[in-house]
Scaffold this motif. Sequence first.
Motif, PDB file in Angstrom:
ATOM      1  N   UNK A 150       0.836  -1.209   0.000  1.00 37.80           N
ATOM      2  CA  UNK A 150       0.000   0.000   0.000  1.00 37.80           C
ATOM      3  C   UNK A 150       0.870   1.257   0.000  1.00 37.80           C
ATOM      4  N   UNK A 151       1.995   1.192   0.707  1.00 36.82           N
ATOM      5  CA  UNK A 151       2.903   2.343   0.714  1.00 36.82           C
ATOM      6  C   UNK A 151       3.526   2.524  -0.667  1.00 36.82           C
ATOM      7  N   UNK A 152       3.871   1.422  -1.326  1.00 37.85           N
ATOM      8  CA  UNK A 152       4.400   1.519  -2.693  1.00 37.85           C
ATOM      9  C   UNK A 152       3.367   2.190  -3.596  1.00 37.85           C
ATOM     10  N   UNK A 153       2.099   1.814  -3.450  1.00 36.95           N
ATOM     11  CA  UNK A 153       1.042   2.458  -4.245  1.00 36.95           C
ATOM     12  C   UNK A 153       1.033   3.959  -4.016  1.00 36.95           C
ATOM     13  N   UNK A 154       1.230   4.365  -2.759  1.00 32.66           N
ATOM     14  CA  UNK A 154       1.231   5.794  -2.456  1.00 32.66           C
ATOM     15  C   UNK A 154       2.481   6.474  -3.017  1.00 32.66           C
TER      16      UNK A 154
END
Length: 341
Positions: A150-154
């Motif tokens: 999810x952090x990579x998506x952000x």
Amino acid sequence: MTALTEFQRLEAQGSWRETPDAQMREVVVSLGEATLTLMDPRSDRPLSHWSLPAVARLNPGRMPAVYSPNSSGPDETVEVDDPLMIEAIERVHQAIARHRGTPPRRLRGVVTGLAVLAMLAAGIFWLPDALIRHAARIAPPAQARTIGLQIVDDLEREMGPVCQRRTGQQVLDWITPGLVGSQALVRVLPGPLNGALRLPGDLYVLGNDLLAATPSPEAAAGHLISARLARDDKAVTLDALRHAGMMASLRLMTLGTMPRDALAGYGDKLLDQLLPRPDLAALPAAFAERGLSTEPYARSIDPTGAAVLPLIEADPIRTGTMQAVLLTDPQWLALQQICAG
């Protein structure tokens, strides 16, 4: 403390001795609101005033009742045999005992209010962080990896989509276990990162600038090792959950997932911070274990070498460690082109 209403203005005959050696003297004992007054029966002149709360009976259960103005000693005494007066004094003392044994209503209210405020403060300041820390501590690897993704998506919103050229990713997947562990996953983002960043779930991100600007893979490998040593997985998971908040952490513990937007903005926050780095003294041994030189990594941080001179001087290759061949030239070229087309 006042006397009981039904005994107000009560008077009785008594025998008063001013000192242990003095003769007994007839007096009128008058029960007031807060005092016991001893008066001369002929002139009505007050002879002594005793504080009712301090009056002590010296011979409980015996008659006539003998009282003293305090319990420390019988220097001054009065004998009373009137049952109504004795009952009045006893009931006043019982009322005083009840009053002392029970906190005043206002005091009880203050104590209760302070207790409620303490519990509210604990709920506001301690409980949320305690819950978040617990969520980070018990998160299984799969949940932590989901948080990392999810952090990579952000991060992609700021740096562009993850580079996915197949041949480059194959090389990266092949080299990763020997550098940061068999369960680790490394992704390359097209924007500048000036190093590597560890995310929850043993997930790492590299900036493509590191691959494009260095002549060999040793610098990128060094940044991955540095990111692994700088912080452990529980620490990076805790930071992410603190950004997500208590409710998201509670949902993670109960349902196993977090809201899609729980980590919105966290990528920007990471990019605004300096990349965490371990103590330089810990790096040479880790590089030696993998047969790597520390100099390419050090020069990628400071090309002049001035700020990282101890790391260059402690290069394990200089002290006799056999240097490993990380990648062949075709493999390195494939990795450098991971973000191409």
